[in-house]
Design a protein around this motif. Structure first.
Motif, PDB file in Angstrom:
ATOM      1  N   LEU A   1      10.741  14.103  11.331  1.00  0.00           N
ATOM      2  CA  LEU A   1       9.933  14.857  10.399  1.00  0.00           C
ATOM      3  C   LEU A   1       8.872  15.447  11.019  1.00  0.00           C
ATOM      4  O   LEU A   1       7.937  15.034  11.961  1.00  0.00           O
ATOM      5  CB  LEU A   1       9.384  14.140   9.210  1.00  0.00           C
ATOM      6  N   PHE A   2       9.093  16.913  11.491  1.00  0.00           N
ATOM      7  CA  PHE A   2       7.903  17.746  11.874  1.00  0.00           C
ATOM      8  C   PHE A   2       6.522  18.176  11.550  1.00  0.00           C
ATOM      9  O   PHE A   2       6.669  17.859  10.067  1.00  0.00           O
ATOM     10  CB  PHE A   2       8.861  19.111  12.690  1.00  0.00           C
ATOM     11  N   PRO A   3       5.702  18.493  11.909  1.00  0.00           N
ATOM     12  CA  PRO A   3       4.215  18.861  11.214  1.00  0.00           C
ATOM     13  C   PRO A   3       4.428  19.898  10.117  1.00  0.00           C
ATOM     14  O   PRO A   3       5.560  20.473  10.325  1.00  0.00           O
ATOM     15  CB  PRO A   3       3.520  19.388  12.509  1.00  0.00           C
ATOM     16  N   ALA A   4       3.825  19.915   9.476  1.00  0.00           N
ATOM     17  CA  ALA A   4       3.687  20.863   7.927  1.00  0.00           C
ATOM     18  C   ALA A   4       2.419  21.638   7.847  1.00  0.00           C
ATOM     19  O   ALA A   4       1.446  20.776   8.086  1.00  0.00           O
ATOM     20  CB  ALA A   4       4.270  19.992   6.848  1.00  0.00           C
ATOM     21  N   MET A   5       2.475  22.789   7.330  1.00  0.00           N
ATOM     22  CA  MET A   5       1.436  23.347   6.760  1.00  0.00           C
ATOM     23  C   MET A   5       0.983  22.977   5.542  1.00  0.00           C
ATOM     24  O   MET A   5       1.910  23.148   4.645  1.00  0.00           O
ATOM     25  CB  MET A   5       1.718  24.938   6.902  1.00  0.00           C
ATOM     26  N   ARG A   6      -0.091  22.498   5.327  1.00  0.00           N
ATOM     27  CA  ARG A   6      -0.490  21.829   3.968  1.00  0.00           C
ATOM     28  C   ARG A   6      -1.391  23.206   3.376  1.00  0.00           C
ATOM     29  O   ARG A   6      -2.196  23.722   3.838  1.00  0.00           O
ATOM     30  CB  ARG A   6      -1.336  20.828   3.986  1.00  0.00           C
ATOM     31  N   ILE A   7      -0.819  23.295   1.894  1.00  0.00           N
ATOM     32  CA  ILE A   7      -1.443  24.413   1.208  1.00  0.00           C
ATOM     33  C   ILE A   7      -1.903  23.306   0.091  1.00  0.00           C
ATOM     34  O   ILE A   7      -1.194  23.115  -0.982  1.00  0.00           O
ATOM     35  CB  ILE A   7      -0.628  25.292   0.436  1.00  0.00           C
TER      36      ILE A   7
ATOM     37  N   PHE B   1       0.869  -1.153  -0.063  1.00  0.00           N
ATOM     38  CA  PHE B   1      -0.051  -0.129   0.056  1.00  0.00           C
ATOM     39  C   PHE B   1       0.983   1.239   0.008  1.00  0.00           C
ATOM     40  O   PHE B   1       1.690   1.224   0.614  1.00  0.00           O
ATOM     41  CB  PHE B   1      -0.933   0.056   1.253  1.00  0.00           C
ATOM     42  N   VAL B   2       0.618   1.962  -0.969  1.00  0.00           N
ATOM     43  CA  VAL B   2       1.511   3.394  -1.022  1.00  0.00           C
ATOM     44  C   VAL B   2       0.792   4.482  -1.602  1.00  0.00           C
ATOM     45  O   VAL B   2      -0.292   4.399  -2.304  1.00  0.00           O
ATOM     46  CB  VAL B   2       2.813   3.135  -2.117  1.00  0.00           C
ATOM     47  N   GLU B   3       0.934   5.718  -1.127  1.00  0.00           N
ATOM     48  CA  GLU B   3       0.512   7.017  -1.431  1.00  0.00           C
ATOM     49  C   GLU B   3       1.622   7.599  -2.365  1.00  0.00           C
ATOM     50  O   GLU B   3       2.902   7.366  -1.932  1.00  0.00           O
ATOM     51  CB  GLU B   3       0.449   7.885   0.022  1.00  0.00           C
ATOM     52  N   PRO B   4       1.298   8.177  -3.682  1.00  0.00           N
ATOM     53  CA  PRO B   4       2.204   8.486  -4.461  1.00  0.00           C
ATOM     54  C   PRO B   4       2.980   9.812  -3.999  1.00  0.00           C
ATOM     55  O   PRO B   4       4.235   9.826  -4.010  1.00  0.00           O
ATOM     56  CB  PRO B   4       1.522   8.917  -5.571  1.00  0.00           C
ATOM     57  N   ILE B   5       2.276  10.528  -3.114  1.00  0.00           N
ATOM     58  CA  ILE B   5       2.916  11.454  -2.289  1.00  0.00           C
ATOM     59  C   ILE B   5       2.380  11.331  -0.944  1.00  0.00           C
ATOM     60  O   ILE B   5       1.036  11.345  -0.783  1.00  0.00           O
ATOM     61  CB  ILE B   5       2.457  13.005  -2.659  1.00  0.00           C
ATOM     62  N   GLN B   6       3.259  11.283   0.039  1.00  0.00           N
ATOM     63  CA  GLN B   6       2.703  11.028   1.364  1.00  0.00           C
ATOM     64  C   GLN B   6       1.818  12.393   2.076  1.00  0.00           C
ATOM     65  O   GLN B   6       2.738  13.419   2.075  1.00  0.00           O
ATOM     66  CB  GLN B   6       3.615  10.526   2.320  1.00  0.00           C
ATOM     67  N   GLY B   7       0.736  12.349   2.209  1.00  0.00           N
ATOM     68  CA  GLY B   7       0.232  13.554   2.749  1.00  0.00           C
ATOM     69  C   GLY B   7       0.336  13.929   4.102  1.00  0.00           C
ATOM     70  O   GLY B   7       0.646  14.986   4.620  1.00  0.00           O
ATOM     71  N   ASP B   8      -0.242  13.077   5.115  1.00  0.00           N
ATOM     72  CA  ASP B   8      -0.161  13.215   6.535  1.00  0.00           C
ATOM     73  C   ASP B   8       1.376  13.341   7.075  1.00  0.00           C
ATOM     74  O   ASP B   8       1.546  14.116   8.153  1.00  0.00           O
ATOM     75  CB  ASP B   8      -1.007  12.315   7.357  1.00  0.00           C
ATOM     76  N   ALA B   9       2.193  12.684   6.321  1.00  0.00           N
ATOM     77  CA  ALA B   9       3.657  12.776   6.595  1.00  0.00           C
ATOM     78  C   ALA B   9       4.246  14.214   6.462  1.00  0.00           C
ATOM     79  O   ALA B   9       5.278  14.349   6.816  1.00  0.00           O
ATOM     80  CB  ALA B   9       4.447  11.700   5.874  1.00  0.00           C
TER      81      ALA B   9
ATOM     82  N   MET C   1      -0.514  19.100   8.925  1.00  0.00           N
ATOM     83  CA  MET C   1      -0.234  17.693   8.715  1.00  0.00           C
ATOM     84  C   MET C   1       0.658  17.162   9.979  1.00  0.00           C
ATOM     85  O   MET C   1       1.535  17.804  10.395  1.00  0.00           O
ATOM     86  CB  MET C   1       0.306  17.180   7.530  1.00  0.00           C
ATOM     87  N   ALA C   2       0.645  15.958  10.583  1.00  0.00           N
ATOM     88  CA  ALA C   2       1.182  15.480  11.714  1.00  0.00           C
ATOM     89  C   ALA C   2       2.576  15.387  11.478  1.00  0.00           C
ATOM     90  O   ALA C   2       3.484  15.595  12.286  1.00  0.00           O
ATOM     91  CB  ALA C   2       0.489  14.171  12.077  1.00  0.00           C
ATOM     92  N   GLY C   3       3.113  15.037  10.166  1.00  0.00           N
ATOM     93  CA  GLY C   3       4.635  14.874   9.835  1.00  0.00           C
ATOM     94  C   GLY C   3       4.551  13.491  10.178  1.00  0.00           C
ATOM     95  O   GLY C   3       4.028  12.666  10.970  1.00  0.00           O
TER      96      GLY C   3
END
Length: 462
Positions: free
Chosen positions: A426-432, A231-239, A413-415
């Protein structure tokens, strides 16, 4: 309740009523919900009011850079969606998957038929599709398809030649959903402890850091014969919007094919946001998958839905995947109208160059201007993340409020947190991840509002 104009205030009784209404909804954030209420919205603009503090009740115009968990790709109240809903309610009916449906046929034909929009990737003679209410439900079906592929339904026992394939490979930092089967695919004890074990007690889930090719090669060399699926996300979102290096996803697909392992692409978040409809794409073209799950933007912000696209040889035992929500006619009408609009207007393709422009502005005007707050900018298309520094992560809630004060709504996102193999935290990230209707001027205004909000955050010491 009459909604005041921006800059005006709600009365005390209205504020109390909205607070009480918010309290009636179960709080899934442990008391950390934002003390704001959306009163109305149109396009990218939401009229919000604070429910706490000295400005409680004051109405402000807020630009949406989130798209409602990245699902409302056409913003609010889009005329094409209004038309689709009216037309769908008048003529499509409500039959379940037990019967055929004209609207369902039109949708699937336009996507997977001989001249379908996605026929080059998922030709109808090789793939079939099913619908669900949400991305989580779609991925539950994908997991069931993987497990059923190893099962002999006549003997009601594992297939002898596949009996040792009990391992699922997932990735650190991944997010596939909350449901019982899916929490086993998350390497986060917080979500698993105390929850019921999946029915498949013999299922073994292994995790690798995402995007690290050497570790992937070594894992397949040692465990490939035991793998049932990946199972894979092409781009990891929550990470934190992690984009893998060029060639990584194609090599993963090749390894799966060589080892007879089913590859499941979780495109719930990436669907229509990377400059193409599907994130499992590189310079060579479509990257082959056995199962692809799409969602979020698929419902255009109007309905919650997902679609599971699987190779035709993959199915479940009779009645084992019946769903009330399987491509209902009205939902099909909304999806069909929305996809036609996205394709006809070129909205998906333009996210590629506009996304590059957005990231350049974010790097120069935000990350480089405020290095004490942000340490990295990542993304593709309209999926973009600004990773916070360790210090700023401790004040994430206050930062988000400052951004709201500046008239911008974003999500964090949680990172991926602590990763294995010596990789950095990897720390949390602001998602745009704005709606696809956002044009260049809208993106520039979003960056300007981020600047103002972050400047206030830094100057206030919080």
């Amino acid at each position: 309740m009459k909604v005041p104009a921006a800059g005006e205030k709600l009365g005390a009784d209205d504020v109390a009523r909205l607070r009480a209404g918010m309290a009636l909804q179960m709080d899934h954030y442990g008391g950390g919900r934002l003390p704001y209420v959306c009163l109305k919205a149109k396009g990218l603009v939401q009229h919000m009011a604070a429910l706490e503090g000295p400005d409680a009740g004051r109405v402000v115009e807020v630009l949406d850079a989130s798209g409602g968990y990245a699902s409302a790709c056409l913003g609010a109240g889009h005329p094409r969606m209004q038309e689709a809903l009216r037309d769908g309610l008048e003529r499509t009916g409500y039959v379940t998957d037990e019967l055929g449906s004209l609207e369902r046929t039109l949708l699937l034909e336009e996507l997977f038929g001989a001249k379908g929009l996605w026929a080059n990737r998922f030709p109808g003679d090789a793939y079939h599709a099913s619908g669900r209410n949400s991305g989580s439900e779609g991925l539950e079906l994908a997991l069931r398809l993987v497990l059923e592929s190893n099962f002999d339904r006549r003997r009601m026992a594992p297939k002898p030649e596949r009996s040792e394939r009990r391992t699922i490979l997932a990735f650190e930092g991944a997010w596939h959903g909350w449901t019982q089967g899916l929490v086993s695919l998350l390497n986060r004890r917080h979500y698993r402890l105390g929850m019921p074990l999946p029915a498949t007690e013999t299922l073994d889930v292994q995790f690798l850091p995402f995007g690290e090719l050497a570790h992937l090669e070594a894992f397949f060399a040692e465990h490939g014969r035991k793998l049932a699926g990946v199972f894979v996300e092409p781009i990891q979102g929550d990470a934190g919007i992690l984009v893998p290096p060029a060639g990584y996803l194609r090599r993963l697909a090749t390894l799966c094919r060589e080892h007879e392992v089913l590859l499941v692409a979780d495109e719930v978040l990436t669907f229509a946001k990377t400059g193409r409809f599907f994130g499992m794409t590189d310079a060579e073209g479509p990257i082959p998958t056995d199962i692809t799950v799409i969602g979020k933007s698929l419902g255009m912000g109007v309905v919650s839905t997902s679609m599971v696209i699987a190779r035709r040889e993959l199915s479940v035992r009779s009645s084992g995947a019946v769903s009330t929500s399987d491509l209902r006619p009205l939902t099909s009408a909304v999806m069909r109208a929305g996809i036609q609009y996205l394709s006809g207007e070129g909205l998906v393709e333009r996210t590629g160059p506009l996304g590059e422009m957005l990231r350049e502005r974010l790097r120069k005007d935000v990350a480089q201007a405020f290095p004490e707050v942000f340490q990295d900018v990542r993304g593709l298309g309209y999926m973009n993340g600004l990773e916070l520094t360790e210090k700023a992560s401790g004040s994430l809630g206050r930062l988000r409020n400052r951004l709201l004060d500046a008239g911008l709504f974003v999500e964090f996102m949680a990172g991926a947190g602590r990763r294995s193999r010596g990789l950095r935290y990897l720390f949390p990230a602001m998602r745009i991840a704005p709606p696809l209707i956002a044009g260049e001027a809208d993106l520039q205004e979003m960056v300007a509002r981020i600047q103002r909000g972050v400047k206030t955050f830094v100057e206030s010491g919080s």
